[in-house]
Design a protein around this motif. Sequence first.
Motif, PDB file in Angstrom:
ATOM      1  N   SER A 152       0.840  -1.189   0.000  1.00  0.00           N
ATOM      2  CA  SER A 152       0.000   0.000   0.000  1.00  0.00           C
ATOM      3  C   SER A 152       0.876   1.239   0.000  1.00  0.00           C
ATOM      4  O   SER A 152       2.066   1.193   0.367  1.00  0.00           O
ATOM      5  CB  SER A 152      -0.914   0.012   1.232  1.00  0.00           C
ATOM      6  OG  SER A 152      -0.148   0.217   2.409  1.00  0.00           O
ATOM      7  N   ILE A 153       0.292   2.361  -0.400  1.00  0.00           N
ATOM      8  CA  ILE A 153       1.056   3.605  -0.430  1.00  0.00           C
ATOM      9  C   ILE A 153       1.503   3.995   0.973  1.00  0.00           C
ATOM     10  O   ILE A 153       2.581   4.568   1.155  1.00  0.00           O
ATOM     11  CB  ILE A 153       0.232   4.736  -1.085  1.00  0.00           C
ATOM     12  CG1 ILE A 153       1.136   5.970  -1.307  1.00  0.00           C
ATOM     13  CG2 ILE A 153      -0.999   5.089  -0.257  1.00  0.00           C
ATOM     14  CD1 ILE A 153       0.479   7.049  -2.143  1.00  0.00           C
ATOM     15  N   TYR A 189       6.776   4.377  -4.116  1.00  0.00           N
ATOM     16  CA  TYR A 189       5.961   5.343  -3.387  1.00  0.00           C
ATOM     17  C   TYR A 189       5.716   6.588  -4.217  1.00  0.00           C
ATOM     18  O   TYR A 189       4.581   7.081  -4.315  1.00  0.00           O
ATOM     19  CB  TYR A 189       6.607   5.725  -2.061  1.00  0.00           C
ATOM     20  CG  TYR A 189       5.923   6.917  -1.430  1.00  0.00           C
ATOM     21  CD1 TYR A 189       4.659   6.796  -0.860  1.00  0.00           C
ATOM     22  CD2 TYR A 189       6.514   8.180  -1.464  1.00  0.00           C
ATOM     23  CE1 TYR A 189       4.004   7.898  -0.320  1.00  0.00           C
ATOM     24  CE2 TYR A 189       5.874   9.281  -0.926  1.00  0.00           C
ATOM     25  CZ  TYR A 189       4.621   9.138  -0.357  1.00  0.00           C
ATOM     26  OH  TYR A 189       3.964  10.224   0.153  1.00  0.00           O
ATOM     27  N   ALA A 192       3.261   5.879  -6.918  1.00  0.00           N
ATOM     28  CA  ALA A 192       1.906   5.726  -6.380  1.00  0.00           C
ATOM     29  C   ALA A 192       1.322   7.074  -5.989  1.00  0.00           C
ATOM     30  O   ALA A 192       0.140   7.354  -6.227  1.00  0.00           O
ATOM     31  CB  ALA A 192       1.929   4.777  -5.182  1.00  0.00           C
ATOM     32  N   ARG A 193       2.132   7.916  -5.403  1.00  0.00           N
ATOM     33  CA  ARG A 193       1.678   9.254  -5.001  1.00  0.00           C
ATOM     34  C   ARG A 193       1.262  10.073  -6.219  1.00  0.00           C
ATOM     35  O   ARG A 193       0.287  10.837  -6.180  1.00  0.00           O
ATOM     36  CB  ARG A 193       2.804   9.957  -4.248  1.00  0.00           C
ATOM     37  CG  ARG A 193       2.440  11.329  -3.682  1.00  0.00           C
ATOM     38  CD  ARG A 193       3.671  12.013  -3.119  1.00  0.00           C
ATOM     39  NE  ARG A 193       4.641  12.325  -4.171  1.00  0.00           N
ATOM     40  CZ  ARG A 193       5.928  12.609  -3.944  1.00  0.00           C
ATOM     41  NH1 ARG A 193       6.398  12.608  -2.712  1.00  0.00           N
ATOM     42  NH2 ARG A 193       6.726  12.887  -4.957  1.00  0.00           N
ATOM     43  N   ASN A 195      -0.010   8.986  -8.912  1.00  0.00           N
ATOM     44  CA  ASN A 195      -1.291   8.475  -9.419  1.00  0.00           C
ATOM     45  C   ASN A 195      -1.405   8.620 -10.941  1.00  0.00           C
ATOM     46  O   ASN A 195      -2.393   9.130 -11.476  1.00  0.00           O
ATOM     47  CB  ASN A 195      -2.465   9.174  -8.725  1.00  0.00           C
ATOM     48  CG  ASN A 195      -3.793   8.474  -8.974  1.00  0.00           C
ATOM     49  OD1 ASN A 195      -3.829   7.267  -9.239  1.00  0.00           O
ATOM     50  ND2 ASN A 195      -4.887   9.230  -8.909  1.00  0.00           N
ATOM     51  N   ASN A 196      -0.337   8.209 -11.631  1.00  0.00           N
ATOM     52  CA  ASN A 196      -0.312   8.182 -13.103  1.00  0.00           C
ATOM     53  C   ASN A 196      -0.271   9.567 -13.748  1.00  0.00           C
ATOM     54  O   ASN A 196      -0.561   9.693 -14.948  1.00  0.00           O
ATOM     55  CB  ASN A 196      -1.490   7.381 -13.670  1.00  0.00           C
ATOM     56  CG  ASN A 196      -1.545   5.972 -13.120  1.00  0.00           C
ATOM     57  OD1 ASN A 196      -0.520   5.410 -12.724  1.00  0.00           O
ATOM     58  ND2 ASN A 196      -2.739   5.385 -13.083  1.00  0.00           N
ATOM     59  N   HIS A 197       0.048  10.595 -12.979  1.00  0.00           N
ATOM     60  CA  HIS A 197       0.107  11.953 -13.513  1.00  0.00           C
ATOM     61  C   HIS A 197       1.459  12.602 -13.178  1.00  0.00           C
ATOM     62  O   HIS A 197       2.033  12.344 -12.121  1.00  0.00           O
ATOM     63  CB  HIS A 197      -1.015  12.816 -12.950  1.00  0.00           C
ATOM     64  CG  HIS A 197      -2.361  12.492 -13.515  1.00  0.00           C
ATOM     65  ND1 HIS A 197      -3.046  11.350 -13.170  1.00  0.00           N
ATOM     66  CD2 HIS A 197      -3.144  13.151 -14.421  1.00  0.00           C
ATOM     67  CE1 HIS A 197      -4.201  11.310 -13.828  1.00  0.00           C
ATOM     68  NE2 HIS A 197      -4.281  12.397 -14.587  1.00  0.00           N
ATOM     69  N   GLU A 199       3.826  15.139 -11.739  1.00  0.00           N
ATOM     70  CA  GLU A 199       3.684  16.028 -10.590  1.00  0.00           C
ATOM     71  C   GLU A 199       4.222  17.427 -10.879  1.00  0.00           C
ATOM     72  O   GLU A 199       4.133  18.305 -10.021  1.00  0.00           O
ATOM     73  CB  GLU A 199       4.399  15.425  -9.376  1.00  0.00           C
ATOM     74  CG  GLU A 199       3.734  14.148  -8.872  1.00  0.00           C
ATOM     75  CD  GLU A 199       4.373  13.592  -7.622  1.00  0.00           C
ATOM     76  OE1 GLU A 199       3.704  13.578  -6.573  1.00  0.00           O
ATOM     77  OE2 GLU A 199       5.553  13.167  -7.696  1.00  0.00           O
TER      78      GLU A 199
END
Length: 265
Positions: A152-153, A189, A192-193, A195-197, A199
């Motif tokens: 999990s994140i 991490y 995952a943070r 979220n496919n975009h 930053e």
Amino acid sequence: MLFEKNKVYRCSFIHDQYGGSRQRGISTPNKHKLIFIFDSGMDQEFGYKNGWSEEDGLFYYSGEGQEGNQTFSFGNKALLHHIENGEDVYLFESLGKGNYHFVDQLVLIGYDIQFGIDKHQNQREVIVFAFEPLHVVQEESHEYATTMRYKSIEELEQIANRDPKRATGLSMSIRKCQVREQTAALYYYVLARANNHCEACGQAAPFDTEQGPYLELYSLYKESDEGLALPEQVIATCPNCHARLRKSKDRALYREKIIQQILQP
């Protein structure tokens, strides 16, 4: 990497390019997130010897300070905190007459306090750092990919935020495993943070790979994107933003803009 492995450099050339103390074995330039270790190979007179261990593949380096107990100040402090301070460590070994060959970029595995003697032949405490070539850690951290990919994140964040100093009390083999695990956790991490975009620009990842959406990691403070760092010091970017942050004319302004965005509540 800033330097070519096994290439010979004049010590004066390195200092002219990046700054840093010309007298110390541990040089910390003020304007660059770099630490240079200049190993002279002449430390046995102080009761210790720097060098590579055939047993575990680590480079053991005794801290600076020629009299009294060594403390975590100046260069010793910089080495101890190089990960959380976002500083890359580069090792050079002396060939004599101001010539040094570049050995490798290193990452701290841990340290121990040992007994030695100072320049007055008095017994004292010596800080012995243990480093490993960064490329070895990076390559072997892939062995933890399967484990980390499905955590999990929250679990990834906890592992990635472990104290990178790894104080005394653990064997070097355990410390080596921890560094690899933490390196893999940091990578997954940050992805995952994101979220496919991206930053940086906020756009979706431009394409998918067999492992998932493609994003690249960028270190906001380090000179390189490799190695351990604190999670808040690294972002996931699309290839375009990554190139802009590394190569564009406005890279400094763009990086500062992103940092300010991250700092906003």
